[in-house]
Design an enzyme around this catalytic site. Sequence first.
Site, mmCIF file in Angstrom:
data_model
loop_
_atom_site.group_PDB
_atom_site.id
_atom_site.type_symbol
_atom_site.label_atom_id
_atom_site.label_comp_id
_atom_site.label_asym_id
_atom_site.label_seq_id
_atom_site.Cartn_x
_atom_site.Cartn_y
_atom_site.Cartn_z
ATOM 1 N N HIS A 157 0.845 -1.193 0.000
ATOM 2 C CA HIS A 157 0.000 0.000 0.000
ATOM 3 C C HIS A 157 0.883 1.248 0.000
ATOM 4 O O HIS A 157 2.037 1.200 0.427
ATOM 5 C CB HIS A 157 -0.877 0.025 1.239
ATOM 6 C CG HIS A 157 -1.979 -0.987 1.235
ATOM 7 N ND1 HIS A 157 -3.103 -0.846 2.009
ATOM 8 C CD2 HIS A 157 -2.135 -2.151 0.565
ATOM 9 C CE1 HIS A 157 -3.908 -1.869 1.813
ATOM 10 N NE2 HIS A 157 -3.332 -2.689 0.942
ATOM 11 N N GLU A 216 0.923 3.861 1.911
ATOM 12 C CA GLU A 216 1.442 4.227 3.229
ATOM 13 C C GLU A 216 2.633 3.366 3.619
ATOM 14 O O GLU A 216 3.621 3.870 4.160
ATOM 15 C CB GLU A 216 0.356 4.063 4.316
ATOM 16 C CG GLU A 216 -0.867 4.908 4.092
ATOM 17 C CD GLU A 216 -1.974 4.216 3.327
ATOM 18 O OE1 GLU A 216 -3.146 4.488 3.617
ATOM 19 O OE2 GLU A 216 -1.685 3.394 2.425
ATOM 20 N N CYS A 264 -6.300 2.065 5.678
ATOM 21 C CA CYS A 264 -6.919 0.819 6.121
ATOM 22 C C CYS A 264 -6.329 0.454 7.490
ATOM 23 O O CYS A 264 -5.337 1.041 7.924
ATOM 24 C CB CYS A 264 -6.649 -0.295 5.105
ATOM 25 S SG CYS A 264 -4.942 -0.891 5.100
ATOM 26 N N CYS A 294 -2.487 -0.288 7.455
ATOM 27 C CA CYS A 294 -1.642 0.901 7.322
ATOM 28 C C CYS A 294 -1.703 1.765 8.575
ATOM 29 O O CYS A 294 -0.695 2.343 8.979
ATOM 30 C CB CYS A 294 -2.049 1.688 6.085
ATOM 31 S SG CYS A 294 -1.660 0.796 4.559
#
Length: 162
Positions: free
Chosen positions: A53, A55, A83, A86
Amino acid sequence: MDDKIKYMKAALRCAERAKKYGEVPIGAVVVYEGKIIGRGYNRRLKTQLASAHAEMMAIDSACKKLGSWRLPGAEIYVTLEPCPMCMGAILNARIDKLYFGAYEQKGRSFTAELANANLLNHTVEVEGGVLEERCSSVITQFFTEMREREKNKKQQMKVAEE
């Protein structure tokens, strides 16, 4: 220009890079002492890793830059509300502030709950809605275009079968 706007625009540039590669256009930057020390964008398709992801990429980059897994004093700017995975990484890295653009609409992210849960003896200050309309439109446009491509592909396959 307001710093929050400046750094969210940098995260949006990362999101555009993700889009260029066919990834969901989410971008993130980590800022420390007024400088961007980590950038990331979604790379799940390219890496075939669930954890790739934006992040996570930005946090990894920042940790390497500072030579530490802890990033106290840092801020992270993300184009979409993080999410739970993260958010856990943001807490684990001891990042002080999270700024995000668009609010997660599909699933519940638990951002506020996790940020203030005092997990790992750390809390994160959170501000959502930074350039919200622009961040939201990037994602909405991506999925609209993707659905249109899929629809056209199905129609072409149907024509080819006839």
